[in-house]
Design an enzyme around this catalytic site. Structure first.
Site, PDB file in Angstrom:
ATOM      1  N   MET A  79      -2.018   8.502  12.361  1.00  0.00           N
ATOM      2  CA  MET A  79      -3.120   8.949  11.493  1.00  0.00           C
ATOM      3  C   MET A  79      -3.828  10.163  12.071  1.00  0.00           C
ATOM      4  O   MET A  79      -5.052  10.273  11.992  1.00  0.00           O
ATOM      5  CB  MET A  79      -4.126   7.807  11.274  1.00  0.00           C
ATOM      6  CG  MET A  79      -3.536   6.667  10.475  1.00  0.00           C
ATOM      7  SD  MET A  79      -4.649   5.269  10.306  1.00  0.00           S
ATOM      8  CE  MET A  79      -4.320   4.378  11.810  1.00  0.00           C
ATOM      9  N   ASP A  86       0.812  -1.211   0.000  1.00  0.00           N
ATOM     10  CA  ASP A  86       0.000   0.000   0.000  1.00  0.00           C
ATOM     11  C   ASP A  86       0.842   1.256   0.000  1.00  0.00           C
ATOM     12  O   ASP A  86       2.043   1.233  -0.193  1.00  0.00           O
ATOM     13  CB  ASP A  86      -1.047  -0.045   1.117  1.00  0.00           C
ATOM     14  CG  ASP A  86      -0.458  -0.507   2.413  1.00  0.00           C
ATOM     15  OD1 ASP A  86       0.612   0.004   2.751  1.00  0.00           O
ATOM     16  OD2 ASP A  86      -1.055  -1.392   3.064  1.00  0.00           O
ATOM     17  N   LYS A  98      -4.069   2.782   0.278  1.00  0.00           N
ATOM     18  CA  LYS A  98      -5.200   3.308   1.026  1.00  0.00           C
ATOM     19  C   LYS A  98      -4.899   4.733   1.429  1.00  0.00           C
ATOM     20  O   LYS A  98      -3.859   5.014   1.981  1.00  0.00           O
ATOM     21  CB  LYS A  98      -5.399   2.506   2.296  1.00  0.00           C
ATOM     22  CG  LYS A  98      -6.057   1.200   2.066  1.00  0.00           C
ATOM     23  CD  LYS A  98      -6.565   0.709   3.374  1.00  0.00           C
ATOM     24  CE  LYS A  98      -6.123  -0.702   3.627  1.00  0.00           C
ATOM     25  NZ  LYS A  98      -6.120  -1.027   5.021  1.00  0.00           N
TER      26      LYS A  98
HETATM   27  N1  SAH Z   1       1.503  -0.200  10.816  1.00  0.00           N
HETATM   28  C1  SAH Z   1       2.058   1.123  10.767  1.00  0.00           C
HETATM   29  C2  SAH Z   1       1.015   2.176  10.997  1.00  0.00           C
HETATM   30  C3  SAH Z   1      -0.003   2.266   9.904  1.00  0.00           C
HETATM   31  S1  SAH Z   1      -1.152   3.544  10.179  1.00  0.00           S
HETATM   32  C4  SAH Z   1       3.185   1.239  11.799  1.00  0.00           C
HETATM   33  O1  SAH Z   1       3.367   0.339  12.619  1.00  0.00           O
HETATM   34  O2  SAH Z   1       3.912   2.235  11.749  1.00  0.00           O
HETATM   35  C5  SAH Z   1      -0.484   4.832   9.216  1.00  0.00           C
HETATM   36  C6  SAH Z   1       0.080   5.912  10.105  1.00  0.00           C
HETATM   37  O3  SAH Z   1       1.360   5.535  10.582  1.00  0.00           O
HETATM   38  C7  SAH Z   1       0.318   7.214   9.398  1.00  0.00           C
HETATM   39  O4  SAH Z   1      -0.873   7.977   9.297  1.00  0.00           O
HETATM   40  C8  SAH Z   1       1.301   7.876  10.333  1.00  0.00           C
HETATM   41  O5  SAH Z   1       0.678   8.384  11.473  1.00  0.00           O
HETATM   42  C9  SAH Z   1       2.140   6.693  10.760  1.00  0.00           C
HETATM   43  N2  SAH Z   1       3.356   6.549   9.940  1.00  0.00           N
HETATM   44  C10 SAH Z   1       3.696   5.530   9.152  1.00  0.00           C
HETATM   45  N3  SAH Z   1       4.906   5.736   8.584  1.00  0.00           N
HETATM   46  C11 SAH Z   1       5.336   6.933   9.034  1.00  0.00           C
HETATM   47  C12 SAH Z   1       6.511   7.698   8.814  1.00  0.00           C
HETATM   48  N4  SAH Z   1       7.482   7.283   8.011  1.00  0.00           N
HETATM   49  N5  SAH Z   1       6.626   8.890   9.458  1.00  0.00           N
HETATM   50  C13 SAH Z   1       5.644   9.323  10.268  1.00  0.00           C
HETATM   51  N6  SAH Z   1       4.522   8.636  10.513  1.00  0.00           N
HETATM   52  C14 SAH Z   1       4.367   7.453   9.905  1.00  0.00           C
END
Ligand code: SAH
Length: 474
Positions: free
Chosen positions: A387, A252, A274
């Site tokens: 998020m 995704d 998404k």
């Molecule tokens: N499974 C993922 C989270 C998915 S939800 C994890 O464990 O990180 C998606 C959210 O993750 C985004 O909206 C943001 O808040 C955060 N996120 C994911 N990658 C990021 C990054 N490189 N920098 C900052 N926030 C990040």
């Protein structure tokens, strides 16, 4: 790519080398090792040729190279280190339509020489197209330490079974799997440890197994893999191994190109990206897609940003797999909060600031903030909000309305660990305005708590350089 990498068969064919010094000797040696007949044109052969002297495929001609010499010749190397002589060789080769390489003179080269790691029959060659020869040398030295000398013999060992395997396992996909399991598993370990007869016996057993399995339905598998927050250096070894093994990858929006490039080159790529409100493919359909691909016998890589079990809906996907009887494995990844915290210099816990850290999502099931405020407002606690960027205004207002100190430090880490990472620090009161001014694009993580004050102290030199665009603290 500036050049086309190929391995050229020169066995029994003629290769011309001009020059009698070190460089010429190296070229001649290489061509001889690949089985060529080598004609060296030089007044005199210097010491470096001594080791090659007894080779019956080497001919020394004490004179200038002539047009006639190019008959039957397939490659020419100029290594006289004299511009006029090298130019002459180049011109003659051109006229004879023979590919030519002149050492250290790009304009006289049809092809360039890579750095070579010879573990024959396994040969690794590296080139930077001339851009960074030292980097190539460093890389070669690293590879040298990674591949034990017996690695080449492992290739030879596998080669002896090649035809049998080909005959007994006619299906290409099954054959590749068989080799992957053998060369990346206990059989190879046994061979590298020196037990060749044990490895041979196990290889035969493994082949029998594979042939028997092939008579049954193919069994696909799903790898639910956390790819971390974006910097490929933060992948786990296991993630990388499975990425190299997959037949198809379902990924995704959070998966950047730098990570996607590490997936096996000929794996099929399916994007199910998404966006918070615009679900390209509903979750249920993604789960069904995984089931269908696995039923086709494929190794399906479900690649997720961060950790699959933290706001990744990984749980829902494996529930479907389990109920459909599809086998799967889950590989944890570095979650955004950990990655962002480390790269921004904001510890999530700290004895002087926070004993608890809590991860929440700012994106409720129906898009509304639906949080347990009593839990969030606890003192000496860090709150990491996933998020939450689009709700940053509502989020900080709610915090304040429910009794949080408007001066409570807070930060947003945008594109954490990736190129273009930005860190915006402020307070619950100022963060929204500062975020808007900074023009953040996400993905972004919000961190609320006094640990944020450590950012300036701990965003050490390198981190600061990475954050060229960082907005200074209030
Ligand atoms: N499974 C993922 C989270 C998915 S939800 C994890 O464990 O990180 C998606 C959210 O993750 C985004 O909206 C943001 O808040 C955060 N996120 C994911 N990658 C990021 C990054 N490189 N920098 C900052 N926030 C990040």
């Amino acid at each position: 790519m500036d050049h086309l990498p190929i391995y050229f068969d020169v066995k029994g064919r003629k290769v011309i080398v001009t020059g009698g010094g070190t460089l010429a000797a190296r070229r001649a040696d290489l061509a001889l090792r690949a089985g060529a007949r080598v004609a060296v044109f030089a007044q005199r052969l210097e010491d470096d040729f001594r080791d090659l002297a007894g080779n019956e495929r080497l001919t020394h001609i004490a004179g200038e190279v002539t047009p006639a010499a190019f008959e039957d010749c397939v490659l020419a190397y100029g290594a006289t280190e004299d511009e006029a002589s090298d130019k002459k060789l180049h011109d003659l080769a051109k006229r004879a339509r023979v590919p030519v390489n002149v050492a250290d003179t790009v304009k006289f080269c049809d092809f360039i020489m890579p750095a070579i790691l010879d573990r024959s029959p396994l040969v690794i060659s590296i080139s930077s197209g001339g851009a960074a020869p030292i980097l190539v040398r460093i890389l070669r030295a690293r590879l040298e330490t990674m591949f034990p000398a017996r690695f080449g013999q492992l290739a030879g060992f596998a080669g002896r079974f090649r035809e049998t395997v080909m005959k007994r396992l006619s299906d290409g996909v099954r054959r590749r799997r068989f080799w992957e399991e053998v060369l990346d598993g206990p059989v190879a370990d046994m061979f590298l440890a020196g037990d060749e007869s044990g490895a041979q016996a196990d290889m035969e057993l493994a082949l029998d197994d594979a042939v028997n399995q092939a008579r049954h339905e193919p069994a696909g598998e799903v790898y639910l893999v956390g790819a971390g927050p974006g910097d490929p250096d933060l992948l786990t070894f296991r993630a990388l191994r499975l990425m190299q093994r997959a037949d198809v990858v379902v990924y995704d929006r959070l998966i950047g190109d730098r990570i996607l490039n590490l997936v096996r080159r000929d794996a099929e790529r399916i994007y199910v990206g998404k966006l918070p409100r615009d679900h390209t493919l509903p979750q249920e359909e993604i789960s069904q897609l995984l089931v269908r691909l696995a039923r086709e016998g494929k190794r399906v890589l479900r690649l997720k940003g961060g950790d699959p079990f933290i706001f990744g809906r990984g749980g829902e996907e494996i529930e479907t797999l389990a109920s459909e009887g599809i086998s799967f494995q889950v590989v944890p990844g570095i979650t955004a909060a950990s990655g962002c915290a480390a790269y921004a210099g904001i510890p999530l816990t700290h004895r002087d600031h926070a004993q608890t850290c809590i991860f929440v999502t700012g994106h409720g099931k129906d898009g509304m903030l639906d949080l347990d405020w009593a839990t969030l407002l606890q003192p000496r606690q860090t709150v990491a909000v996933y998020m939450g960027l689009s709700q940053i205004g509502a989020l900080s207002e709610e915090f304040i309305a429910r009794g949080a100190d408007p001066a409570m430090p807070a930060a947003i880490i945008d594109k954490g660990t990736r190129d273009g990472q930005k860190v915006v620090t402020g307070t619950l009161e100022t963060l929204r305005r500062k975020a808007a001014a900074a023009g953040l694009s996400g993905p972004a993580l919000i961190v609320i708590g006094t640990v944020v004050t450590l950012h300036d102290k701990l965003a050490w030199f390198n981190a600061k350089r990475r954050e060229k665009t960082a907005v200074p603290a209030a």
